[in-house]
Design an enzyme around this catalytic site. Structure first.
Site, short mmCIF file in Angstrom:
data_model
loop_
_atom_site.label_atom_id
_atom_site.label_comp_id
_atom_site.label_asym_id
_atom_site.label_seq_id
_atom_site.Cartn_x
_atom_site.Cartn_y
_atom_site.Cartn_z
N HIS A 190 -22.73 -49.79 -6.65
CA HIS A 190 -23.14 -48.39 -6.58
C HIS A 190 -22.44 -47.58 -7.68
O HIS A 190 -23.08 -46.77 -8.37
CB HIS A 190 -22.77 -47.84 -5.20
CG HIS A 190 -23.01 -46.36 -5.03
ND1 HIS A 190 -24.15 -45.86 -4.44
CD2 HIS A 190 -22.25 -45.29 -5.37
CE1 HIS A 190 -24.09 -44.54 -4.43
NE2 HIS A 190 -22.93 -44.17 -4.98
N GLU A 191 -21.14 -47.81 -7.86
CA GLU A 191 -20.41 -47.07 -8.89
C GLU A 191 -20.87 -47.47 -10.29
O GLU A 191 -21.00 -46.63 -11.18
CB GLU A 191 -18.91 -47.30 -8.74
CG GLU A 191 -18.32 -46.74 -7.45
CD GLU A 191 -18.64 -45.26 -7.27
OE1 GLU A 191 -18.59 -44.52 -8.27
OE2 GLU A 191 -18.97 -44.86 -6.14
N HIS A 200 -23.97 -45.66 -11.19
CA HIS A 200 -23.70 -44.31 -11.70
C HIS A 200 -23.39 -44.36 -13.19
O HIS A 200 -23.83 -43.51 -13.97
CB HIS A 200 -22.52 -43.69 -10.96
CG HIS A 200 -22.88 -43.10 -9.63
ND1 HIS A 200 -23.93 -42.23 -9.47
CD2 HIS A 200 -22.30 -43.24 -8.41
CE1 HIS A 200 -24.00 -41.86 -8.20
NE2 HIS A 200 -23.03 -42.46 -7.53
N GLU A 217 -27.29 -39.89 -5.93
CA GLU A 217 -26.74 -40.81 -4.94
C GLU A 217 -27.81 -41.78 -4.43
O GLU A 217 -27.57 -42.98 -4.29
CB GLU A 217 -26.13 -40.04 -3.77
CG GLU A 217 -24.84 -39.32 -4.10
CD GLU A 217 -23.76 -40.27 -4.54
OE1 GLU A 217 -23.60 -41.35 -3.93
OE2 GLU A 217 -23.06 -39.95 -5.52
#
Length: 321
Positions: free
Chosen positions: A180-181, A184, A240
């Site tokens: 997930h990071e 980003h 997100e």
């Protein structure tokens, strides 16, 4: 507002950009009005003083003085915004330690997972730092000396995870959070969020003290801050959801991220061990779950994260495909 498709994300970004431009323009207008008004007051006193000495200056002098006051005010305003961004980044990193120097169990597993995922998504492997708090945290940020809004991909971001995030998660769940990071990073969300946050910081600079307002300019600052928070929320919620979707595809295991989110939400509720308002207000950080506190993480239009159930629903639909 549930704009989760690629077109919806573009709509979110457009709305956030329009809001940010309006807030920044409003903040600069307030600063100019304050500076020019102060310059006019000064020139009035100066004219009276010169009158006593029978000195008369050309009328063009005073508009020049007012213009210089406005220019100096804008320069100081920009410097204060830049300082706030750098201070926010430093605050995010000041308690952290490189992963290799912590007591985390099997740090090599985390390092290898980040390296593998970074290769899959074709981004440079970022350094990993650990925050000792028991509250679950995971975010990506820049170093304090990095450009405020970088124009190239040379600056390598930093991924920060807390001990409270690592402990309750299995290896696959932790990999999903790291994915997930990295999503980003791949989506360039750090730079984009900084662009959206700068007008919020500008508006908040006009209202240094919370609580009651003492003049019309602080009232304007509070109003602009609320508008900016809505713009940040509209943008961040979309990013997100996009990062969740990318992480699920990257790991091939949407259920792992869903389970991680549920565990972290439960752990955050059970362990409110830190005052996270500083994390919530910090610049250029996107956390895996909303932090505890007021402001950008509040519910409704100003929330930086979609409701947990919305995120789980998206992950379930990806798992079913």
């Amino acid at each position: 507002m549930r704009l989760t498709t690629p077109g919806g994300l573009i709509t979110r970004a457009t709305l956030a950009a329009a809001t940010s431009v309006a807030v920044l323009a409003g903040s600069l207008t307030v600063v100019l009005v304050i500076a020019i008004t102060s310059g006019m007051v000064f020139s009035a006193y100066a004219s009276d003083l010169l009158g006593f000495t029978h000195i008369t200056l050309p009328s063009v002098v005073w508009p020049v003085v007012w213009s210089l006051c406005g220019l100096c005010a804008i320069v100081l305003f920009i410097r204060s915004i830049t300082s706030a961004v750098r201070t926010g980044r430093a605050d995010l990193l000041h308690r952290t330690t490189p992963l290799s120097k912590t007591a985390v169990d099997e740090p090599s597993n985390i390092e290898s997972a980040v390296g593998r995922l970074a290769r899959q998504i074709d981004v440079p492997k970022p350094p990993i730092r650990v925050d000792p708090t028991a509250t679950p945290l995971a975010f990506t940020t820049s170093r304090p000396d990095d450009p405020i809004v970088r124009t190239s991909h040379d600056a390598t971001p930093v991924i920060v995870v807390s001990e409270g995030l690592i402990e309750p998660l299995s290896e696959s769940e932790l990999s999903a959070v790291l994915a997930h990071e990295l999503a980003h990073i791949s989506n360039d969300d750090r730079r984009l969020l900084t662009v959206v946050l700068v007008p919020l910081i500008a508006a908040e600079t006009l209202t240094p003290d919370e609580g009651s307002t003492s003049n019309v300019f602080e009232v304007c600052g509070h109003i602009l801050s609320v508008i900016a928070l809505i713009g940040v929320g509209v943008f961040s919620r979309g990013r997100e959801l996009a990062a969740d979707r990318a992480a699920a595809k990257l790991t091939g295991d949407p259920a792992a991220l869903a389970t991680a989110l549920e565990k972290l939400d439960e752990a955050a509720s059970a362990k409110p061990t830190a005052d996270l308002r500083d994390h919530a207000r910090s610049t250029n950080a996107i956390t895996i779950l909303p932090t505890v506190g007021d402001g950008p993480t509040s519910t409704g239009l100003r929330s930086t994260h979609p409701p947990l159930e919305t995120r789980l629903e998206q992950l379930r639909s990806l798992a079913a495909d």
